[in-house]
Design a protein around this motif. Structure first.
Motif: not given
Ligand SMILES: [Mn+2]
Length: 346
Positions: A280-299, A338-346
């Motif tokens: 409800g607050r994060d417009p990219f929440f449905d895709a996942g916290l660290f996910h792409w949506t149709h080739g779009v990534f909000c950083v 310290a750790e990095t996160v691999q994004t998903e769903g590209f």
């Protein structure tokens, strides 16, 4: 006058999200990325997604650091809506540091702790304006494009190769208004607003859909290419779905253009996504916290919300962070992890 669409260099890039004046987060993230703003050295090129400034502790210092990296040939920046506000002389919540209003933050204070943003001196204001005036709206290369909010193709087509952004903004503002006045919508919207206390009172609830207000708001936002690129499109809502948001009853909603994107991979900021579940607050929440949506990534991982946490005496372990998307690896680095996160769903 800047070229409004500029080229990204070849090679790996670090794409840094909205900073909103959070200088400490910026310096920590740059350190993790191997960028030294004092020595003006970097391992790879840096791209800033815009909204360098806002209500964080020190927007002046953030611009100074970014400017140093740009002048050293290490970094590029696209213009965000907060930069546009300052260029247009538009005083808003959170930019009192620029317009000489030190009470800005105490007015906003909701929690028990008060803190103030570093105020810009007159000389700093001049320097900041000169720097922001030269920023492009879009950065692009074969495999990637970068814009603060929304790369709508029809908006891109309206951009001249070179222009003063404020002049361009005002021209479109003027043209859209002239058309709305000619077809009667402008006056109709004024009548609708006056029926419900100008729509600024939460307790004066509009009892019906206001189609002229919706049409005027949609046209002003979605037909001005400078607004579209820096703060996205807005579209009319269904009758009965109006909401009180940001101090006003609204009959338009944000267009989630990324849900139907089919263009080249695109990285944006602006949308305040969260790094914890916030339906409800994060417009990219449905895709996942660290996910792409149709080739779009909000950083934009909402480091700009740290002011609100700080007002409740939180000074570490913040919920949100400043992120860099490392391209082409598509890995996220955060200022405080310290750790990095691999994004998903590209
Ligand atoms: Mn923004």
């Amino acid at each position: 006058m800047p070229h409004l669409i500029q080229a990204l260099p070849d090679g790996p890039l670090d794409l840094i999200g909205d900073i909103h004046g959070e200088i400490e987060a910026l310096l920590n993230l740059l350190h993790r990325l191997g960028v030294d703003p004092d020595k003006r050295t970097a391992k790879r090129r840096v791209v800033f997604l815009g909204d360098l400034i806002d209500r964080g502790p020190n927007s002046v210092a953030v611009v100074e650091v970014v400017q140093r990296l740009v002048h050293a040939g290490i970094a590029q920046v696209v213009l965000g809506n907060h930069e546009l506000n300052v260029l247009r002389g538009s005083r808003k919540e959170g930019n009192g540091w620029f317009f000489g209003d030190p009470t800005d933050h105490s007015q906003l204070k909701r929690g028990p702790v008060r803190f103030a943003s570093q105020q810009a001196t007159p000389a700093e204001r001049e320097g900041i304006l000169a720097f922001l005036r030269e920023l492009p709206l879009v950065l692009a290369r074969e495999d990637l494009q970068v814009v603060h909010a929304c790369p709508e193709p029809s908006a891109l087509q309206l951009l001249p190769p070179q222009a003063d952004v404020v002049t361009l903004f005002s021209q479109h503002e003027h043209d859209v208004k002239a058309e709305l006045m000619a077809n009667g919508m402008w006056d109709l919207a004024a009548e609708e607003r006056s029926e419900f206390a100008q729509l600024v009172r939460r307790d004066v609830v509009p009892t019906r859909h206001l189609p002229a207000v919706a049409a005027v708001d949609e046209a002003r936002q979605s037909r001005n290419p400078v607004r579209v690129l820096t703060s996205g499109r807005e579209v009319e809502i269904a009758a009965g779905a109006h909401q009180f948001l940001g101090g006003r009853w609204r009959f338009v909603r944000r267009d989630e253009w990324w849900q139907r994107w089919s263009g080249k991979p695109t990285v944006v900021g602006h949308y305040w996504r969260r790094r914890y579940p916030a339906p409800g607050r994060d417009p990219f929440f449905d895709a996942g916290l660290f996910h792409w949506t149709h080739g779009v990534f909000c950083v934009d991982y909402s480091v700009g919300r740290r002011y609100a946490e700080r007002e409740h005496d939180v000074s570490q372990g913040f919920r949100n962070g400043l992120a860099a998307l490392r391209w082409p690896e598509r890995v996220l680095a955060f200022d405080d992890r310290a750790e990095t996160v691999q994004t998903e769903g590209f």
